[in-house]
Enzyme design. Sequence first.
Site: not given
Length: 134
Positions: A11, A43-45, A68-69, A73, A75, A100
């Site tokens: 992503f 990234a969540y994965d 992560i942009v 919201t 999120h 990280f």
Amino acid sequence: MVSLGLVVARFNDSVTEPMAEAAREAATDRDAVIVDEVSVPGAYDSPLAADRLARRDDVDAVAVVGAIVTGDTDHDHVIASATADKLTQVSLDRDTPVTFGVSGPGMSGAEARERIDKGADAAEAAIDLADELD
């Protein structure tokens, strides 16, 4: 020689692919080898992939890169916090450094592109930790 696993979030790949390339170059510059690279949707994965790599006997450390942009919201903050927490847990559970190299949250795509060097930082930190803890 340090053997690394590399996890790359797809992503925002216009940012994450250059981050991954920076990580690869940093590993080469430090005489480390990337023994496996796992591509994940976002990234969540990344924690599951990092865990699988950290289980391997031929992996001394894992570097994770992603971006992560911000959106409309909060999120991005939720994703970043959950991801950081789970990657830390993988590192502790597997007794293997997991770094990280995920930029964000709270930044635009343009700001993320300015932070491509975080990929190299993640690889270098993984190498340093593997050397120090060996």
